[in-house]
Enzyme design. Structure first.
Site, PDB file in Angstrom:
ATOM      1  N   ARG A 179      65.176  65.958  13.156  1.00 57.67           N
ATOM      2  CA  ARG A 179      66.430  66.589  12.736  1.00 57.67           C
ATOM      3  C   ARG A 179      67.539  65.540  12.666  1.00 57.67           C
ATOM      4  O   ARG A 179      68.363  65.561  11.742  1.00 57.67           O
ATOM      5  CB  ARG A 179      66.816  67.713  13.692  1.00 57.67           C
ATOM      6  CG  ARG A 179      65.932  68.941  13.577  1.00 57.67           C
ATOM      7  CD  ARG A 179      66.394  70.071  14.471  1.00 57.67           C
ATOM      8  NE  ARG A 179      67.641  70.670  14.011  1.00 57.67           N
ATOM      9  CZ  ARG A 179      68.364  71.534  14.712  1.00 57.67           C
ATOM     10  NH1 ARG A 179      67.970  71.882  15.932  1.00 57.67           N
ATOM     11  NH2 ARG A 179      69.471  72.045  14.212  1.00 57.67           N
ATOM     12  N   CYS A 237      74.184  68.599  20.181  1.00 56.27           N
ATOM     13  CA  CYS A 237      72.836  68.964  19.744  1.00 56.27           C
ATOM     14  C   CYS A 237      73.004  69.844  18.512  1.00 56.27           C
ATOM     15  O   CYS A 237      73.842  69.562  17.655  1.00 56.27           O
ATOM     16  CB  CYS A 237      72.070  69.650  20.872  1.00 56.27           C
ATOM     17  SG  CYS A 237      72.887  71.116  21.536  1.00 56.27           S
TER      18      CYS A 237
END
Length: 282
Positions: A179, A237
């Site tokens: 990611r 995150c």
């Protein structure tokens, strides 16, 4: 951050039969799995109270503040009292995923002034591995607590602050490496990472059994990522959940870090914010 971060299974077992047992919070949650309460009912530590991350540990989502913005303090206090937390009482939190979700409750309570709150090292898996009993079903609600929360116990920042840390400090991206590189993006508007942020996947804080790596190993890990005694460190995150786990790991390693609660979900929703891709920070 000098307070203890973790409690072992053996320590919790002794505390639960002591004169002052802790409140045990079960934060069963995983991205894409809405059945945390069912998992809790299937088996949990005796006396543990279920906590719903989406509704009790976060305010409603929006593009401006991300998928899991910090809850209003008054609402968090009401929830903490529902969980049975009394002033001065110890709290132990866990999930069934290496504490990557439970760390959100740990961080929020620390931020709100609860000093004696720890993560059950190894989470529910460690309790099972020790052969300790589980209870099933949903127990009656605990007696209401009286805890008084106050903000400011741990530092937070916004998107501008995260950008400044990426340029002038150390900003860690706690998401999975793919990611960070922008190869996949399952939930947020754009792929990639905040320019200047360093990839530091949360899973690399844990041993194979789901316990935290030893403090000296964690310290070496973060030093290799650029941390030192004088570092200003920020963490983000996807939505501010697993970043809290990274902050716990940093605390074990002897570093204090600032949370960017909006994280990539808020940053990527703002078209004026740039995105970097690939394995390097910029």
């Amino acid at each position: 951050m000098s307070a203890r971060v973790t409690t072992t299974v053996s320590e919790l077992r002794e505390l639960l039969v002591s004169d002052r047992p802790p409140v045990v919070l079960d934060v069963r949650w995983a991205l894409g799995d809405p059945h945390g309460r069912d998992h809790y009912a299937d088996g949990h530590i005796p006396g543990a109270v279920y906590v719903d991350l989406d509704t009790e540990l976060a305010a409603p989502a929006s593009p401006e503040v991300g998928r899991h913005p910090l809850p209003d303090l008054a609402e968090l206090q009401s929830a903490a009292r529902r969980w049975g937390i009394r002033d001065g009482q110890a709290v132990v939190v866990h999930d069934d995923l290496g504490n990557t979700a439970a760390a959100r409750a740990w961080w929020l309570l620390r931020h709100a002034g609860v000093t004696d709150v720890t993560l059950l090292d190894g989470a529910l898996g460690a309790w099972r591995a020790a052969g300790l009993p589980l209870e099933t079903g949903v127990p009656t609600a605990p007696a209401p607590g009286d805890v008084v929360l106050k903000p400011g116990g741990l530092p937070v920042t916004d998107a501008d602050g995260a950008a400044e840390l990426a340029g002038g400090g150390l900003l860690l991206d706690a998401r999975a490496a793919e990611r960070y590189r922008g190869e996949v993006e399952p939930v947020d508007p754009r792929a990639g990472h905040i320019p200047g942020a360093v990839s530091a996947p949360t899973g690399e804080n844990l041993a194979a059994d789901g316990t935290f790596l030893p403090p000296e190993v964690l310290r070496k890990r973060f030093e290799e990522l650029g941390a030192d005694a004088g570092s200003r460190i920020g963490v983000y995150c996807g939505s501010g959940v697993t970043a809290a786990h990274q902050i716990a790991a940093l605390a074990l390693a002897g570093f204090e870090a600032t949370l960017f609660p909006g994280s990539w979900s808020a940053w990527s929703a703002d078209p004026a914010r740039p995105a970097a891709t690939g394995p390097l920070p910029s």
